[in-house]
Design an enzyme around this catalytic site. Structure first.
Site, PDB file in Angstrom:
ATOM      1  N   GLU A  68      28.059  46.955  39.292  1.00  0.00           N
ATOM      2  CA  GLU A  68      29.309  46.209  39.415  1.00  0.00           C
ATOM      3  C   GLU A  68      29.117  44.846  38.762  1.00  0.00           C
ATOM      4  OE1 GLU A  68      32.842  44.577  42.356  1.00  0.00           O
ATOM      5  OE2 GLU A  68      30.987  45.323  43.279  1.00  0.00           O
ATOM      6  N   GLU A  93      26.536  38.844  39.346  1.00  0.00           N
ATOM      7  CA  GLU A  93      27.434  37.749  39.740  1.00  0.00           C
ATOM      8  C   GLU A  93      26.805  36.437  39.305  1.00  0.00           C
ATOM      9  OE1 GLU A  93      30.243  35.497  40.671  1.00  0.00           O
ATOM     10  OE2 GLU A  93      30.618  37.592  41.237  1.00  0.00           O
ATOM     11  N   ASP A 142      37.611  37.735  34.801  1.00  0.00           N
ATOM     12  CA  ASP A 142      38.354  36.622  34.218  1.00  0.00           C
ATOM     13  C   ASP A 142      39.173  37.155  33.047  1.00  0.00           C
ATOM     14  OD1 ASP A 142      39.257  34.305  32.924  1.00  0.00           O
ATOM     15  OD2 ASP A 142      37.458  33.190  33.490  1.00  0.00           O
ATOM     16  N   THR A 217      38.803  44.912  47.180  1.00  0.00           N
ATOM     17  CA  THR A 217      37.914  43.767  47.002  1.00  0.00           C
ATOM     18  C   THR A 217      38.440  42.587  47.810  1.00  0.00           C
ATOM     19  OG1 THR A 217      39.107  42.802  45.136  1.00  0.00           O
ATOM     20  CG2 THR A 217      37.516  44.557  44.635  1.00  0.00           C
TER      21      THR A 217
END
Length: 241
Positions: A68, A93, A142, A217
């Site tokens: 992910e 992340e 984004d 999410t």
């Protein structure tokens, strides 16, 4: 050679202490060495990966490998990992706080089939070998809305070429976004690729048949308080040559 942030804990702890006064999560990302790599390299990732697989899933690892990109504080990643305990999950992340919150939740629930990396998704190929990824999950990336900035979007032709190398035959992409222009352009990009085929598609996920099995999410939970704007969702399969 690309820029890699310095490991301030080892190289300059005084600077780290100063930065942590303004953002304590900069220091706290080092609190989970068996789960979170704040400064990943090919070597330390492979060491942790091999240890996790051997200790928790056995030498004959039978499951799938999920990635992910932009996992946030990992609500989605955790639910997938709990529901698919035979598989392994790697979350990418960049934000310190989100990584620490994710690691804290994963550790509290004693989930052993997740690794977190503070890294950009564009550099996946530095960590995973070819034909090694089964599923790629990208949720609400984004959108880089301004035309002059759209070149920074995660989905582009070079990214799909990289995923073609990394995917096993018939590996899957799961993609969600509330930015419908981005959704349509990504669908066109994937649809025009000879190496991928879209198998599920909707411009309004929560009003579609796919909603039944959708794992929400953190962003989706936030959207519920804002009138549930339409969310685009697609699933695509890798087509081997």
């Amino acid at each position: 050679m690309r820029y890699r942030p310095k490991n301030l804990r080892d190289e300059n702890p005084e600077v780290l202490n100063q930065l942590a006064k303004y953002n304590p999560y900069i220091a706290r990302v080092y609190d989970y060495p068996e789960l979170l790599l704040p400064h990943p390299t090919t070597e330390n990732f492979q060491e942790l990966w091999a240890r996790k697989i051997k200790d928790n899933l056995g030498d004959a690892f039978p499951g799938k490998v999920h990635i992910e990109i932009g996992c946030g504080s990992s609500r989605y990643l955790i639910k997938w990992a709990l529901e698919n305990s035979q598989d392994f999950f790697i979350g990418f992340e960049l934000r310190y706080k989100r990584l620490v919150l994710a690691a804290k939740k994963i550790q509290k629930q004693n989930i052993q089939n997740i690794i977190l990396l503070r890294e950009r998704g564009e550099f996946l190929e530095e960590y995973l070998t070819h034909n090694s990824i089964d599923c790629l999950h990208i949720n609400f990336p984004d959108p880089w809305s301004k035309k002059g900035r759209r070149k920074h979007r995660i989905f582009n032709l070079d990214f799909l070429k990289m995923m073609h190398r990394l995917f096993v035959p018939f590996g899957e992409i799961f993609f969600k976004t509330d930015h419908l222009e981005y959704f349509q352009s990504t669908a066109e990009l994937i649809g025009n690729s000879r190496n991928f085929q879209i198998v599920d598609f909707t411009s309004d996920l929560h009003q579609s048949p796919f909603a039944e099995h959708n794992i929400k999410t953190e962003f989706e939970l936030l959207f519920q308080s804002k009138g549930n704007p339409p969310i685009g969702f697609l699933r695509a399969k890798h087509i081997p040559e």
